[in-house]
Design a protein around this motif. Structure first.
Motif, PDB file in Angstrom:
ATOM      1  N   SER A  34      10.131 -17.667  12.296  1.00 37.31           N
ATOM      2  CA  SER A  34       9.547 -18.807  13.004  1.00 37.31           C
ATOM      3  C   SER A  34      10.629 -19.660  13.659  1.00 37.31           C
ATOM      4  N   VAL A  35      10.216 -20.339  14.698  1.00 31.47           N
ATOM      5  CA  VAL A  35      11.056 -21.301  15.400  1.00 31.47           C
ATOM      6  C   VAL A  35      10.306 -22.635  15.348  1.00 31.47           C
ATOM      7  N   PRO A  36      11.006 -23.743  15.026  1.00 28.98           N
ATOM      8  CA  PRO A  36      10.326 -25.041  14.949  1.00 28.98           C
ATOM      9  C   PRO A  36       9.558 -25.362  16.238  1.00 28.98           C
ATOM     10  N   ALA A  37       8.427 -25.996  16.085  1.00 27.52           N
ATOM     11  CA  ALA A  37       7.554 -26.454  17.170  1.00 27.52           C
ATOM     12  C   ALA A  37       6.729 -25.337  17.802  1.00 27.52           C
ATOM     13  N   PHE A  38       6.827 -24.105  17.273  1.00 22.51           N
ATOM     14  CA  PHE A  38       6.015 -23.006  17.788  1.00 22.51           C
ATOM     15  C   PHE A  38       5.200 -22.405  16.648  1.00 22.51           C
ATOM     16  N   GLU A  39       4.298 -21.514  16.990  1.00 23.59           N
ATOM     17  CA  GLU A  39       3.428 -20.871  16.008  1.00 23.59           C
ATOM     18  C   GLU A  39       4.245 -20.108  14.954  1.00 23.59           C
ATOM     19  N   GLU A  40       3.785 -20.193  13.714  1.00 22.40           N
ATOM     20  CA  GLU A  40       4.459 -19.525  12.604  1.00 22.40           C
ATOM     21  C   GLU A  40       4.483 -18.008  12.811  1.00 22.40           C
ATOM     22  N   VAL A  41       5.656 -17.428  12.635  1.00 23.37           N
ATOM     23  CA  VAL A  41       5.828 -15.975  12.704  1.00 23.37           C
ATOM     24  C   VAL A  41       6.221 -15.537  11.290  1.00 23.37           C
ATOM     25  N   LYS A  42       5.214 -15.192  10.512  1.00 20.91           N
ATOM     26  CA  LYS A  42       5.425 -14.907   9.092  1.00 20.91           C
ATOM     27  C   LYS A  42       4.457 -13.825   8.649  1.00 20.91           C
ATOM     28  N   ALA A  43       4.938 -12.910   7.800  1.00 19.05           N
ATOM     29  CA  ALA A  43       4.090 -11.833   7.293  1.00 19.05           C
ATOM     30  C   ALA A  43       4.452 -11.517   5.852  1.00 19.05           C
ATOM     31  N   LYS A  44       3.483 -10.936   5.160  1.00 21.51           N
ATOM     32  CA  LYS A  44       3.668 -10.590   3.747  1.00 21.51           C
ATOM     33  C   LYS A  44       3.175  -9.169   3.502  1.00 21.51           C
ATOM     34  N   ASN A  45       3.944  -8.438   2.690  1.00 17.85           N
ATOM     35  CA  ASN A  45       3.587  -7.087   2.268  1.00 17.85           C
ATOM     36  C   ASN A  45       3.555  -7.095   0.745  1.00 17.85           C
ATOM     37  N   THR A  46       2.391  -6.817   0.155  1.00 19.37           N
ATOM     38  CA  THR A  46       2.263  -6.835  -1.311  1.00 19.37           C
ATOM     39  C   THR A  46       2.210  -5.427  -1.905  1.00 19.37           C
ATOM     40  N   GLY A  47       2.616  -4.446  -1.113  1.00 17.55           N
ATOM     41  CA  GLY A  47       2.593  -3.057  -1.596  1.00 17.55           C
ATOM     42  C   GLY A  47       3.948  -2.386  -1.536  1.00 17.55           C
ATOM     43  N   ALA A  48       5.015  -3.171  -1.660  1.00 23.44           N
ATOM     44  CA  ALA A  48       6.363  -2.598  -1.618  1.00 23.44           C
ATOM     45  C   ALA A  48       6.684  -1.916  -2.946  1.00 23.44           C
ATOM     46  N   SER A  49       7.397  -0.804  -2.854  1.00 21.34           N
ATOM     47  CA  SER A  49       7.822  -0.066  -4.046  1.00 21.34           C
ATOM     48  C   SER A  49       9.284  -0.343  -4.326  1.00 21.34           C
ATOM     49  N   CYS A  50       9.629  -0.332  -5.594  1.00 22.36           N
ATOM     50  CA  CYS A  50      11.023  -0.498  -6.001  1.00 22.36           C
ATOM     51  C   CYS A  50      11.223   0.258  -7.303  1.00 22.36           C
ATOM     52  N   VAL A  51      12.345   0.964  -7.404  1.00 30.07           N
ATOM     53  CA  VAL A  51      12.682   1.674  -8.633  1.00 30.07           C
ATOM     54  C   VAL A  51      14.125   1.343  -8.996  1.00 30.07           C
ATOM     55  N   LEU A  52      14.355   1.127 -10.283  1.00 30.14           N
ATOM     56  CA  LEU A  52      15.679   0.778 -10.794  1.00 30.14           C
ATOM     57  C   LEU A  52      16.049   1.725 -11.926  1.00 30.14           C
ATOM     58  N   ASN A  53      17.236   2.293 -11.832  1.00 35.49           N
ATOM     59  CA  ASN A  53      17.784   3.082 -12.928  1.00 35.49           C
ATOM     60  C   ASN A  53      18.522   2.095 -13.826  1.00 35.49           C
ATOM     61  N   THR A  54      17.987   1.845 -15.017  1.00 37.82           N
ATOM     62  CA  THR A  54      18.545   0.824 -15.904  1.00 37.82           C
ATOM     63  C   THR A  54      19.902   1.222 -16.481  1.00 37.82           C
ATOM     64  N   LYS A  55      20.236   2.493 -16.437  1.00 35.41           N
ATOM     65  CA  LYS A  55      21.537   2.944 -16.951  1.00 35.41           C
ATOM     66  C   LYS A  55      22.652   2.748 -15.934  1.00 35.41           C
ATOM     67  N   THR A  56      22.345   3.009 -14.646  1.00 36.03           N
ATOM     68  CA  THR A  56      23.387   2.989 -13.615  1.00 36.03           C
ATOM     69  C   THR A  56      23.339   1.767 -12.708  1.00 36.03           C
ATOM     70  N   GLY A  57      22.207   1.062 -12.696  1.00 43.74           N
ATOM     71  CA  GLY A  57      22.052  -0.072 -11.794  1.00 43.74           C
ATOM     72  C   GLY A  57      21.676   0.335 -10.375  1.00 43.74           C
ATOM     73  N   GLU A  58      21.446   1.631 -10.158  1.00 45.81           N
ATOM     74  CA  GLU A  58      21.027   2.076  -8.828  1.00 45.81           C
ATOM     75  C   GLU A  58      19.598   1.602  -8.581  1.00 45.81           C
ATOM     76  N   ILE A  59      19.380   1.125  -7.354  1.00 47.73           N
ATOM     77  CA  ILE A  59      18.084   0.552  -7.007  1.00 47.73           C
ATOM     78  C   ILE A  59      17.671   1.049  -5.629  1.00 47.73           C
ATOM     79  N   ALA A  60      16.371   1.257  -5.461  1.00 43.10           N
ATOM     80  CA  ALA A  60      15.841   1.688  -4.169  1.00 43.10           C
ATOM     81  C   ALA A  60      14.498   1.014  -3.959  1.00 43.10           C
ATOM     82  N   SER A  61      14.237   0.688  -2.698  1.00 41.24           N
ATOM     83  CA  SER A  61      12.981   0.028  -2.357  1.00 41.24           C
ATOM     84  C   SER A  61      12.452   0.595  -1.051  1.00 41.24           C
ATOM     85  N   LEU A  62      11.124   0.589  -0.920  1.00 37.70           N
ATOM     86  CA  LEU A  62      10.470   1.079   0.287  1.00 37.70           C
ATOM     87  C   LEU A  62       9.292   0.179   0.614  1.00 37.70           C
ATOM     88  N   ALA A  63       9.175  -0.166   1.907  1.00 39.69           N
ATOM     89  CA  ALA A  63       8.026  -0.954   2.373  1.00 39.69           C
ATOM     90  C   ALA A  63       7.486  -0.307   3.631  1.00 39.69           C
TER      91      ALA A  63
END
Length: 179
Positions: A34-63
């Protein structure tokens, strides 16, 4: 007797391996350009995936890009067709590692960690490093982060007609609860 022992060892081994990776398929990613004084440019995705390997700290996400929902349907249509070209580039991914991550030392108090890796969007990749707040909750591991990206870094062109109404600096926030 041997078969029972084999089955017991097999399932015990599977449960140990399964414990190394935690994930979500219902993470939330929000972006705002968004830019002030103009219409809001905002979006939300509630179906993103994320996986974390708790041993190595490797992380991956997809939207999936079509998973981002705007208040204004026309804005969503322009986003998918003209900006991110969802038909050609249907997803955004992040692959990286949480620096100095030790799952056994994560507590119920948020701690700052650095996530380093590659963000891929619109057919372009960029190395990024962002701060994330990570803590354990009764439901799992919570990861929250806020950072900015530049649309130019990913070859996303903003037409001159709307360039004063849409920021090239895109603020991104994410919330993942991994189980």
């Amino acid at each position: 007797m041997r078969i029972r022992l084999f089955i017991l060892i097999f399932f015990w081994g599977c449960s140990i391996i399964a414990q190394e990776k935690i994930l979500t398929k219902s993470g939330t990613i929000t972006f705002e350009a968004s830019v002030p004084a103009f219409e809001e440019v905002k979006a939300k995705n509630t179906g993103a995936s994320c996986v974390l390997n708790t041993k190595t700290g490797e992380i991956a996400s997809l939207a999936l890009m079509k998973g981002f929902k705007f208040k204004v349907a026309l804005m969503e249509e322009h986003f998918n067709e003209n900006y991110v070209e969802s038909a050609k580039y249907p997803k955004a991914t992040f692959k990286g590692k949480i620096e100095n991550f030790d799952y056994s030392k994560v507590t119920t108090s948020s701690q700052n960690y650095t996530l380093k890796g590659k963000l891929e969007l619109h057919g372009k990749s960029k190395d990024i490093a962002v701060i994330a707040k990570i803590k354990k909750t009764s439901e799992g591991l919570e990861i929250i982060s806020n950072f900015s990206v530049n649309s130019d870094d990913f070859g996303i062109e903003i037409p001159s007609v709307v360039s004063k109404k849409v920021s090239k600096k895109v603020n991104v926030s994410l919330e993942f609860l991994l189980k």
